[in-house]
Design a protein around this motif. Structure first.
Motif, PDB file in Angstrom:
ATOM      1  N   ARG A 265       0.750  -1.096   0.021  1.00 49.22           N
ATOM      2  CA  ARG A 265       0.071   0.002  -0.147  1.00 49.22           C
ATOM      3  C   ARG A 265       0.899   1.148   0.159  1.00 49.22           C
ATOM      4  O   ARG A 265       1.952   1.247   0.562  1.00 49.22           O
ATOM      5  CB  ARG A 265      -1.049   0.075   1.438  1.00 49.22           C
TER       6      ARG A 265
ATOM      7  N   HIS B  52     -10.027  -2.250 -10.805  1.00 54.34           N
ATOM      8  CA  HIS B  52     -11.223  -2.171  -9.929  1.00 54.34           C
ATOM      9  C   HIS B  52     -11.513  -0.889  -8.902  1.00 54.34           C
ATOM     10  O   HIS B  52     -11.774  -0.896  -8.030  1.00 54.34           O
ATOM     11  CB  HIS B  52     -10.962  -3.319  -8.673  1.00 54.34           C
TER      12      HIS B  52
ATOM     13  N   GLN C  91     -15.912   2.796  -8.458  1.00 49.35           N
ATOM     14  CA  GLN C  91     -15.746   2.375  -7.066  1.00 49.35           C
ATOM     15  C   GLN C  91     -15.280   1.266  -6.838  1.00 49.35           C
ATOM     16  O   GLN C  91     -15.247   0.150  -7.901  1.00 49.35           O
ATOM     17  CB  GLN C  91     -17.139   2.339  -6.327  1.00 49.35           C
ATOM     18  N   PRO C  92     -14.374   1.117  -5.911  1.00 47.94           N
ATOM     19  CA  PRO C  92     -13.555  -0.290  -5.520  1.00 47.94           C
ATOM     20  C   PRO C  92     -14.712  -1.226  -5.526  1.00 47.94           C
ATOM     21  O   PRO C  92     -15.959  -1.095  -4.880  1.00 47.94           O
ATOM     22  CB  PRO C  92     -12.980  -0.133  -4.231  1.00 47.94           C
TER      23      PRO C  92
ATOM     24  N   ALA D  80      -6.129  -3.809   0.615  1.00 48.39           N
ATOM     25  CA  ALA D  80      -6.738  -2.570   0.586  1.00 48.39           C
ATOM     26  C   ALA D  80      -7.178  -2.453   2.257  1.00 48.39           C
ATOM     27  O   ALA D  80      -7.027  -1.175   2.796  1.00 48.39           O
ATOM     28  CB  ALA D  80      -7.702  -2.306  -0.275  1.00 48.39           C
TER      29      ALA D  80
ATOM     30  N   LEU E 161      -7.283  -8.080  -3.789  1.00 45.02           N
ATOM     31  CA  LEU E 161      -7.339  -6.681  -3.476  1.00 45.02           C
ATOM     32  C   LEU E 161      -7.884  -5.988  -2.328  1.00 45.02           C
ATOM     33  O   LEU E 161      -7.464  -5.261  -1.598  1.00 45.02           O
ATOM     34  CB  LEU E 161      -7.817  -5.866  -4.956  1.00 45.02           C
ATOM     35  N   LYS E 162      -9.063  -6.601  -1.849  1.00 47.54           N
ATOM     36  CA  LYS E 162      -9.786  -6.055  -0.863  1.00 47.54           C
ATOM     37  C   LYS E 162      -8.946  -6.435   0.476  1.00 47.54           C
ATOM     38  O   LYS E 162      -8.786  -5.630   1.369  1.00 47.54           O
ATOM     39  CB  LYS E 162     -11.096  -6.842  -0.642  1.00 47.54           C
TER      40      LYS E 162
ATOM     41  N   TYR F  85      -9.108   1.219  -7.520  1.00 43.02           N
ATOM     42  CA  TYR F  85      -8.205   1.184  -6.466  1.00 43.02           C
ATOM     43  C   TYR F  85      -6.869   2.074  -6.949  1.00 43.02           C
ATOM     44  O   TYR F  85      -6.456   2.055  -8.064  1.00 43.02           O
ATOM     45  CB  TYR F  85      -7.353   0.046  -5.750  1.00 43.02           C
ATOM     46  N   PRO F  86      -6.154   3.050  -5.833  1.00 44.08           N
ATOM     47  CA  PRO F  86      -5.213   3.513  -6.275  1.00 44.08           C
ATOM     48  C   PRO F  86      -4.040   2.767  -6.551  1.00 44.08           C
ATOM     49  O   PRO F  86      -3.902   1.558  -6.018  1.00 44.08           O
ATOM     50  CB  PRO F  86      -4.840   4.512  -4.843  1.00 44.08           C
ATOM     51  N   GLN F  87      -3.027   3.025  -7.354  1.00 48.83           N
ATOM     52  CA  GLN F  87      -1.880   2.228  -7.401  1.00 48.83           C
ATOM     53  C   GLN F  87      -1.082   2.098  -6.376  1.00 48.83           C
ATOM     54  O   GLN F  87      -0.758   3.043  -5.435  1.00 48.83           O
ATOM     55  CB  GLN F  87      -0.863   3.176  -8.706  1.00 48.83           C
TER      56      GLN F  87
ATOM     57  N   LEU G 217      -5.592  -2.962 -10.116  1.00 50.30           N
ATOM     58  CA  LEU G 217      -5.899  -2.044  -9.102  1.00 50.30           C
ATOM     59  C   LEU G 217      -6.575  -0.976 -10.143  1.00 50.30           C
ATOM     60  O   LEU G 217      -7.623  -0.316  -9.513  1.00 50.30           O
ATOM     61  CB  LEU G 217      -4.535  -1.397  -8.854  1.00 50.30           C
ATOM     62  N   LYS G 218      -6.138  -0.565 -11.167  1.00 52.10           N
ATOM     63  CA  LYS G 218      -6.681   0.358 -12.119  1.00 52.10           C
ATOM     64  C   LYS G 218      -8.425  -0.101 -12.794  1.00 52.10           C
ATOM     65  O   LYS G 218      -9.240   0.609 -12.522  1.00 52.10           O
ATOM     66  CB  LYS G 218      -6.189   0.656 -13.425  1.00 52.10           C
TER      67      LYS G 218
END
Length: 259
Positions: free
Chosen positions: A126, A198, A257-258, A177, A173-174, A200-202, A195-196
């Motif tokens: 992260r 779904h 949204q994620p 995150a 990813l969850k 989420y930030p890189q 990441l992109k």
């Protein structure tokens, strides 16, 4: 520029059906035909929502090779569990899968054409995380997640490291995150794309583990002349392969949204 589009429910129902036709016929009408399998695996191979046809970086490179060699083929996207699909390929004549990580454990089980695209395996953390990985041994300090049954996860487990492997990319990813995992393991192309995709930030690259070749893996009973012809056509295409992959990665659709 091609767009990465999500596959609607109706397309998923059609998984396993024959979706692509034949390439141009070779002069020798009796020459063997390749049966090609793949799975939905953006940006390497997936179904375009608008056209219902195959697309992806690995797909496009392979189609160019087939066109240049004049080899006849059929393509199907399979909904079989991955292990069963590989067993089917290994026991069938003139049958292949793309894209497949060319690993040491798989080397003698297939004949190879590749790389169709080049990649690698890496651990990501992260943004702002204090996780520090200077060597492979450091990985044992941390909780690691990733997509189960994939080559990098299996390789890590074979090294004796426990992994909170998950059945989908979204699940893995969850975990990271939410702070329930310290690192996520996957492809150097795949993780940034997921990441992109779904929303989420890189994440930050924590440790680049191995370089990998994403290739066409064919059964040992596949006609060797076909394998040789495809590899000969693939050799001069280094720049083309890199450009195709970049085009698809840049075109990945971002979720609002994620997941």
């Amino acid at each position: 520029m091609k767009k990465r589009l999500r596959v609607p429910t109706i397309a998923r129902i059609l998984l396993g059906l024959l979706l692509s036709g034949f390439a141009a016929q070779a002069e020798d009408k009796a020459s063997p035909q390749l049966t090609l399998y793949t799975v939905e695996n953006s940006p390497f191979s997936y179904i375009d929502e608008q056209t219902g046809s195959f697309t992806g970086a690995g797909h496009d490179v392979l189609m160019r090779l087939l066109k240049e060699t004049g080899i006849t083929y059929s393509v199907a996207i399979s909904d079989l569990p991955f292990k069963r699909l590989l067993r089917k390929i290994e026991t069938s004549d003139n049958t292949c899968f793309f894209v497949l990580n060319r690993t040491k454990s798989r080397e003698d089980r297939y004949q190879w054409v590749g790389p169709l695209v080049s990649g690698g395996w890496a651990f990501y953390k992260r943004p702002g995380s204090d996780v520090q990985v200077a060597s492979f041994e450091d990985l044992k300090k941390y909780v690691i997640t990733g997509l189960q049954f994939t080559a990098p996860i299996v390789a890590l487990q074979n090294e004796g490291i426990d992994v909170l492997d998950r059945p989908t990319n979204a699940d893995a990813l969850k975990l990271i995150a939410a702070g329930r995992a310290d690192l996520i393991l996957g492809g150097v192309v795949d993780i940034p794309v997921r990441l992109k995709e779904h929303g989420y930030p890189q994440m930050e690259l924590a440790y680049h583990w191995k370089v990998s070749q994403l290739s066409l893996g064919c059964s040992l009973t596949t006609d060797k002349a076909l394998i040789d012809a495809l590899n000969t056509a693939n050799t001069p295409l280094t720049a083309y392969r890199a450009a195709v992959l970049k085009e698809y990665v840049d075109a990945v659709k971002v979720s609002d949204q994620p997941n």
